[in-house]
Design an enzyme around this catalytic site. Structure first.
Site, PDB file in Angstrom:
ATOM      1  N   HIS A 134      -0.072 -71.059   6.976  1.00 58.92           N
ATOM      2  CA  HIS A 134       1.014 -71.658   6.796  1.00 58.92           C
ATOM      3  C   HIS A 134       2.234 -71.841   7.757  1.00 58.92           C
ATOM      4  O   HIS A 134       2.859 -72.995   8.209  1.00 58.92           O
ATOM      5  CB  HIS A 134       1.926 -71.477   5.530  1.00 58.92           C
ATOM      6  CG  HIS A 134       2.636 -72.390   4.830  1.00 58.92           C
ATOM      7  ND1 HIS A 134       2.411 -73.822   4.529  1.00 58.92           N
ATOM      8  CD2 HIS A 134       4.288 -72.558   5.033  1.00 58.92           C
ATOM      9  CE1 HIS A 134       3.273 -74.340   4.347  1.00 58.92           C
ATOM     10  NE2 HIS A 134       4.502 -73.785   4.710  1.00 58.92           N
ATOM     11  N   TYR A 190       4.635 -74.651  10.644  1.00 54.83           N
ATOM     12  CA  TYR A 190       6.127 -74.723  11.152  1.00 54.83           C
ATOM     13  C   TYR A 190       6.325 -74.619  12.499  1.00 54.83           C
ATOM     14  O   TYR A 190       6.951 -75.130  13.195  1.00 54.83           O
ATOM     15  CB  TYR A 190       7.040 -73.539  10.619  1.00 54.83           C
ATOM     16  CG  TYR A 190       7.191 -73.868   8.916  1.00 54.83           C
ATOM     17  CD1 TYR A 190       8.124 -74.734   8.678  1.00 54.83           C
ATOM     18  CD2 TYR A 190       6.400 -73.438   8.046  1.00 54.83           C
ATOM     19  CE1 TYR A 190       8.621 -75.050   7.534  1.00 54.83           C
ATOM     20  CE2 TYR A 190       6.649 -73.617   6.616  1.00 54.83           C
ATOM     21  CZ  TYR A 190       7.620 -74.636   6.474  1.00 54.83           C
ATOM     22  OH  TYR A 190       8.187 -75.011   5.334  1.00 54.83           O
ATOM     23  N   HIS A 225      -1.836 -85.433   2.259  1.00 55.49           N
ATOM     24  CA  HIS A 225      -0.188 -84.939   2.800  1.00 55.49           C
ATOM     25  C   HIS A 225      -0.200 -84.535   3.946  1.00 55.49           C
ATOM     26  O   HIS A 225       0.947 -84.904   4.543  1.00 55.49           O
ATOM     27  CB  HIS A 225      -0.140 -83.768   1.727  1.00 55.49           C
ATOM     28  CG  HIS A 225       0.810 -82.652   2.064  1.00 55.49           C
ATOM     29  ND1 HIS A 225       1.919 -82.791   2.640  1.00 55.49           N
ATOM     30  CD2 HIS A 225       0.499 -81.218   2.872  1.00 55.49           C
ATOM     31  CE1 HIS A 225       2.574 -81.807   2.964  1.00 55.49           C
ATOM     32  NE2 HIS A 225       1.980 -80.876   3.370  1.00 55.49           N
ATOM     33  N   PHE A 226      -0.971 -83.922   4.744  1.00 53.88           N
ATOM     34  CA  PHE A 226      -1.044 -83.228   6.082  1.00 53.88           C
ATOM     35  C   PHE A 226      -0.977 -84.397   7.149  1.00 53.88           C
ATOM     36  O   PHE A 226      -0.632 -84.286   8.192  1.00 53.88           O
ATOM     37  CB  PHE A 226      -1.766 -81.991   6.220  1.00 53.88           C
ATOM     38  CG  PHE A 226      -3.302 -82.023   6.324  1.00 53.88           C
ATOM     39  CD1 PHE A 226      -3.927 -82.885   7.343  1.00 53.88           C
ATOM     40  CD2 PHE A 226      -3.836 -81.133   5.571  1.00 53.88           C
ATOM     41  CE1 PHE A 226      -5.157 -82.769   7.455  1.00 53.88           C
ATOM     42  CE2 PHE A 226      -5.442 -81.234   5.653  1.00 53.88           C
ATOM     43  CZ  PHE A 226      -5.938 -81.944   6.565  1.00 53.88           C
ATOM     44  N   HIS A 227      -1.763 -85.724   6.507  1.00 54.18           N
ATOM     45  CA  HIS A 227      -1.502 -86.594   7.688  1.00 54.18           C
ATOM     46  C   HIS A 227      -0.171 -87.324   7.786  1.00 54.18           C
ATOM     47  O   HIS A 227       0.161 -88.004   8.792  1.00 54.18           O
ATOM     48  CB  HIS A 227      -2.722 -87.895   7.413  1.00 54.18           C
ATOM     49  CG  HIS A 227      -4.057 -87.462   7.962  1.00 54.18           C
ATOM     50  ND1 HIS A 227      -4.909 -86.401   7.193  1.00 54.18           N
ATOM     51  CD2 HIS A 227      -4.641 -87.638   9.138  1.00 54.18           C
ATOM     52  CE1 HIS A 227      -5.868 -86.402   7.992  1.00 54.18           C
ATOM     53  NE2 HIS A 227      -5.912 -86.810   9.236  1.00 54.18           N
ATOM     54  N   ARG A 242     -11.457 -83.201  -1.279  1.00 58.59           N
ATOM     55  CA  ARG A 242     -11.354 -83.498   0.079  1.00 58.59           C
ATOM     56  C   ARG A 242     -12.830 -82.834   0.729  1.00 58.59           C
ATOM     57  O   ARG A 242     -13.583 -82.413   0.137  1.00 58.59           O
ATOM     58  CB  ARG A 242     -10.186 -82.474   0.780  1.00 58.59           C
ATOM     59  CG  ARG A 242     -10.628 -81.173   0.810  1.00 58.59           C
ATOM     60  CD  ARG A 242      -9.190 -80.176   1.029  1.00 58.59           C
ATOM     61  NE  ARG A 242      -9.059 -80.354   2.321  1.00 58.59           N
ATOM     62  CZ  ARG A 242      -8.298 -79.323   3.050  1.00 58.59           C
ATOM     63  NH1 ARG A 242      -7.920 -78.310   2.413  1.00 58.59           N
ATOM     64  NH2 ARG A 242      -7.947 -79.204   4.297  1.00 58.59           N
ATOM     65  N   ARG A 243     -12.881 -83.216   2.219  1.00 57.89           N
ATOM     66  CA  ARG A 243     -13.924 -82.742   2.947  1.00 57.89           C
ATOM     67  C   ARG A 243     -15.243 -83.086   2.374  1.00 57.89           C
ATOM     68  O   ARG A 243     -16.232 -82.794   2.536  1.00 57.89           O
ATOM     69  CB  ARG A 243     -13.979 -81.415   2.856  1.00 57.89           C
ATOM     70  CG  ARG A 243     -12.811 -80.647   3.786  1.00 57.89           C
ATOM     71  CD  ARG A 243     -12.649 -79.298   3.751  1.00 57.89           C
ATOM     72  NE  ARG A 243     -12.024 -78.661   4.912  1.00 57.89           N
ATOM     73  CZ  ARG A 243     -11.429 -77.636   5.290  1.00 57.89           C
ATOM     74  NH1 ARG A 243     -11.947 -76.710   4.471  1.00 57.89           N
ATOM     75  NH2 ARG A 243     -10.713 -77.403   6.211  1.00 57.89           N
TER      76      ARG A 243
END
Lengths: 549, 166, 45
Positions: A224, A228, A376-378, A439-440
């Site tokens: 995580h 950041y 989300h993480f895209h 996913r995946r």
């Protein structure tokens, strides 16, 4: 006003970071659209079989090169620049930083060989007992240790500055860059322990079996805060550079900018269990505690949202902007660096929303490992971060090389195309996730896909195709700029937004390291210590390795 | 140098207060769902040896399937595996509507995921650990359960079906 | 060092409040939607 002159040798050194990062992005991004096309049912993998054996090998290349290599190299280069330029002094020991850099390069090569040989198709999370070739783990270790060495070089430079300037406030970009580098050194201990005590000896045959649950706990100790580490360099640019570029704006609050960075340092590591909410081996009480801290770390992002938007509004008003929202139109959208970062920030709002949902304890039952997560993480790493880095490179490359940016209008178009492609891609991924799509998985080939997913799956493919065009444009602009015969008329001015209130008025406690570092370590011990002790004391080395790809 | 009072713009101070209150309310909402409505994440259940869990005759996963423990209450022992092929054992379950099923899922090889569509059952399956959640099925119909963690080439074809009869 | 301009003193980030209001309304709406999906599906114990 003449700005501080970064030495030619240092510019070249930073340029090497940029070059490696962009090469990684170039290769990694080739596979992004291929993943998206698989969802739409357009299967290209049979055609590239001699080179890449499967969807999952491609996905590993995409994840490792884009999420780990592109980001880490760009970040180390950008942080190095910020420390030199911010402190107005050369690196204490350029050779040491070069050693770190070449260790990272060696690591990438070492990891790339087994990945390309289909001997490390374990994705960028490399969860055991999937077992990669040992060179993959050696490569990852070298990348991490190399980045530590570079970080030490930055710390040494800062110490010298502090010794000579005991009473000055540290310049914001240098302060924030040192903090980001420190955060990285603390959090990567998790993955270092995972690799060195389990995965590496196991892949070398020195250890028969590993504990997959403990490995996940180590991994997410790093996983995580890694987010950041990606994000804070973009925040540095948004806080301290973008307002200047967007219309000569000032940073709205130096104190709160620093406070939010301190909170990131303290809170970003001790909440890794929010990636393990649905792991069987972690007690819910600890998951819940980590979820509260996760809500806590959302707070400095809310502060960032305010300070950055207010700084941009300041720029917009200065340019004559009126109204509640119309000032946005007065920002310098014609500058590709500005357009890229504004669009990145805009989509990052939605990335934040999805992230908060993911991290909301039992709400994760709806979302865990669904297509919502890559959706989300895209928006975060692949837009908030990546599109911002692209924007930064639109001034950084001309600054470093003295070459004129090639076709700035095309660069502006590139940002917009990314923005549109990502909206289409990411929105459909989020919706698919809520409908239950995992996913995946190459969903175009999955046997359990209901008809109602089809239109969304098509949009994923369409978004991927648009993103591919944008990525290709970015690489073209970068390449043509590097080859450009036209040089800049005068040295590129580094955009620095001064603070609205003199930073000398920022309270001293926001510029003192020791209490914050002790606090960070103490909190990690309190909220990670008991579970780490318990999981290590009850370690069950029962899983032999598998190669099932 | 003196420590000075931090200057905070009133708009920004209000925004920070609002943010904090909103986050506290979100935390309260998830707490209500968890502790008031029993929507909980998995807890440590049991540890097993993945090398023998599928073959040891004393292990329930050597004979995976549904057991009725009391009227309308079932235990489902499910094995998620990648070797010799990617599959859940058993692949199909049938229960009457209104049943409450506790799923006990483990893996003899790599990590898997277990998600029953349109329910709150969604968790990791980790070799050496047993994952458990209990779900009540009131609506008749079919519910696919799918693997949600990468487990090798066949990850995308790994699924099963629960049939809920009226 | 940074000069404090008079116009900076008079600057009130009202547009920021407008942008962030849109943001939080969206945030709460999306978060609440997902939360309601969770609650609608019922307990797991």
């Amino acid at each position: 006003m003449t700005q501080y002159q970064v030495s030619a040798g240092e510019k070249k050194f930073i340029g090497w970071h940029l070059l490696t990062a962009i090469l990684a992005l170039a290769v990694g991004s080739l596979f992004g659209p291929l993943q998206a096309f698989e969802h739409a049912g357009w299967d290209f993998y049979p055609y590239i079989k001699p080179l890449i054996k499967s969807y999952y090998q491609g996905l590993t290349v995409h994840g490792v090169l884009n999420a780990l290599v592109w980001t880490t190299f760009f970040i180390m280069g950008f942080l190095t620049f910020n420390v030199i330029f911010g402190l107005k002094r050369p690196l204490k020991n350029l050779t040491l930083n070069k050693v770190g850099f070449w260790m990272m390069v060696a690591g990438v090569v070492a990891a790339a060989i087994p990945i390309l040989a289909n001997e490390a198709t374990v994705l960028f999370t490399f969860y055991p007992p999937l077992k990669a070739n040992w060179a993959f783990y050696v490569g990852l270790t070298l990348v991490v240790v190399g980045s530590w060495v570079e970080g030490w070089g930055l710390f040494m430079t800062y110490f010298d500055w502090r010794k000579e300037n005991p009473n000055e406030r540290s310049p914001f970009i240098a302060f924030a860059s040192i903090l980001t580098s420190l955060l990285w050194q603390i959090c990567t201990l998790g993955v270092a322990v995972e690799i060195l005590t389990m995965l590496l000896p196991w892949s070398l045959g020195l250890l028969e079996t590993v504990d997959p649950q403990l490995a996940r706990t180590y991994f997410w100790f790093t996983g995580h805060p890694l987010v950041y580490f990606w994000l804070l360099p973009a925040y540095i640019s948004w806080y301290a550079m973008l307002p200047k570029q967007a219309g000569n704006g000032k940073m709205f609050s130096d104190s709160l900018a620093r406070l939010s960075f301190w909170i990131f340092l303290v809170l970003s590591t001790p909440l890794g269990f929010h990636h393990q909410y649905v792991d069987p081996g972690v007690p819910p009480a600890w998951k819940f505690i980590h979820s509260l801290l996760t809500f806590g770390v959302f707070f400095p992002s809310m502060m960032t949202a305010f300070t950055v938007v207010a700084s941009l509004e300041h720029a917009g008003r200065k340019q004559g902007g009126k109204g509640a929202l119309a000032w946005i139109l007065k920002l310098n959208w014609k500058d590709p660096s500005v357009a890229a970062q504004l669009l990145a920030g805009l989509l990052f709002f939605f990335g934040g929303i999805g992230g908060l949902a993911n991290a909301s304890y039992n709400v994760n039952l709806v979302l865990h490992n669904t297509a919502f997560v890559p959706g989300h993480f895209h928006l975060t790493v692949a837009t908030g971060v990546t599109l911002s880095f692209m924007g930064i490179s639109y001034w950084l490359l001309p600054y470093l090389t003295g070459k004129q940016l090639w076709k700035p209008k095309l660069a502006v178009a590139q940002s917009w195309i990314w923005f549109i492609g990502m909206i289409i891609f990411s929105n459909s991924m989020h919706v698919l996730g809520l409908l239950g799509a995992p996913r995946r998985v190459p969903l175009g080939l999955a046997p359990y896909v209901p008809a109602e997913w089809n239109s969304r799956l098509f949009q994923v493919g369409l978004g991927g195709a648009i993103l591919f065009v944008s990525g290709a444009l970015y690489l073209t602009v970068m390449l043509m700029t590097a080859l450009n015969k036209e040089t800049v008329k005068e040295e590129v001015q580094v955009p620095i937004a001064e603070a609205m209130q003199d930073p000398a008025l920022t309270p001293l406690w926001l510029d003192r390291w020791a209490p914050w570092i002790y606090g960070t370590l103490a909190l990690i011990v309190i909220v990670y210590g008991p579970q780490l002790v318990e999981q290590i004391a009850n370690i069950a080395l029962t899983s032999p390795g598998f190669r099932v790809w | 140098m003196n420590t000075r009072q931090m200057h905070i713009d009133p708009y920004e101070r209000n925004w920070m207060i609002f943010s904090a209150v909103m986050l506290v309310l979100f935390a309260a909402a998830v707490s209500v769902a968890a502790f008031g409505m029993g929507i909980e994440v998995p807890a440590p259940e049991q540890r097993v040896d993945p090398r023998t869990v599928a073959t040891d005759p004393n292990s329930p996963w050597s004979n995976p399937g549904l057991r009725e423990v009391s009227p309308g209450k079932y235990d489902a022992y499910i094995l998620a595996r990648a070797v010799p092929q990617w599959e859940f054992l058993p692949k199909e379950l049938t229960i009457p509507a209104g049943s409450s099923v506790s799923f006990y899922v483990t893996s003899p090889d790599v990590q898997h995921g277990f998600k029953i569509q349109n329910t709150n059952a969604n968790f990791m399956v980790i070799p050496g650990q047993v994952s458990k959640l209990t779900i009540r099925f009131d609506e008749p119909g079919t519910y696919d359960f799918i693997c949600t963690e990468y487990c090798g080439s066949g990850h995308g074809i790994m699924y099963g079906t629960i049939t809920v009869t009226p | 060092m940074a000069k404090k301009d008079k116009e900076d003193d008079e600057f009130r980030p009202t547009g920021t409040i407008a942008v962030l209001a849109i943001f939080v309304i969206t945030l709460i709406a999306i978060w609440a939607t997902i939360y309601m999906i969770l609650v609608g599906r019922g307990g797991t114990l």
